[in-house]
Design a protein around this motif. Sequence first.
Motif, mmCIF file in Angstrom:
data_model
loop_
_atom_site.group_PDB
_atom_site.id
_atom_site.type_symbol
_atom_site.label_atom_id
_atom_site.label_comp_id
_atom_site.label_asym_id
_atom_site.label_seq_id
_atom_site.Cartn_x
_atom_site.Cartn_y
_atom_site.Cartn_z
ATOM 1 N N SER A 1 0.830 -1.210 0.000
ATOM 2 C CA SER A 1 0.000 0.000 0.000
ATOM 3 C C SER A 1 0.865 1.262 0.000
ATOM 4 N N GLU A 2 2.019 1.233 0.669
ATOM 5 C CA GLU A 2 2.924 2.387 0.675
ATOM 6 C C GLU A 2 3.496 2.643 -0.717
ATOM 7 N N ARG B 1 0.711 4.024 -2.941
ATOM 8 C CA ARG B 1 0.443 5.426 -2.601
ATOM 9 C C ARG B 1 1.526 6.337 -3.182
ATOM 10 N N ARG C 1 1.040 6.547 -7.004
ATOM 11 C CA ARG C 1 -0.086 7.414 -7.370
ATOM 12 C C ARG C 1 0.280 8.885 -7.178
ATOM 13 N N LYS C 2 0.943 9.192 -6.082
ATOM 14 C CA LYS C 2 1.267 10.590 -5.771
ATOM 15 C C LYS C 2 2.318 11.158 -6.723
#
Length: 79
Positions: free
Chosen positions: A58-59, A62, A65-66
């Motif tokens: 998940s990190e 994230r 995506r960022k």
Amino acid sequence: MAPADFAKYQTALATERAQPFQKLNDATNVFWSEASKATLDFDHKRRSVRAIETLEQSEVARFFRKHCVEPTLRRKFAI
């Protein structure tokens, strides 16, 4: 990406990063680079392996995506 694929990739990356230097010249370049920058962080390789092993999928998603997907936050990549 499936969690099993992520775990396999993560293990492979950590294993590759943990390999000892194959040539004395490689080790010399790394250590002299640390000395010339006055950082003296000779344990960087081991700490990066530990960081890879503690990453969560998940990190990584994230971060991707960022920094790669979101158009307002995305920066240009130079290859």
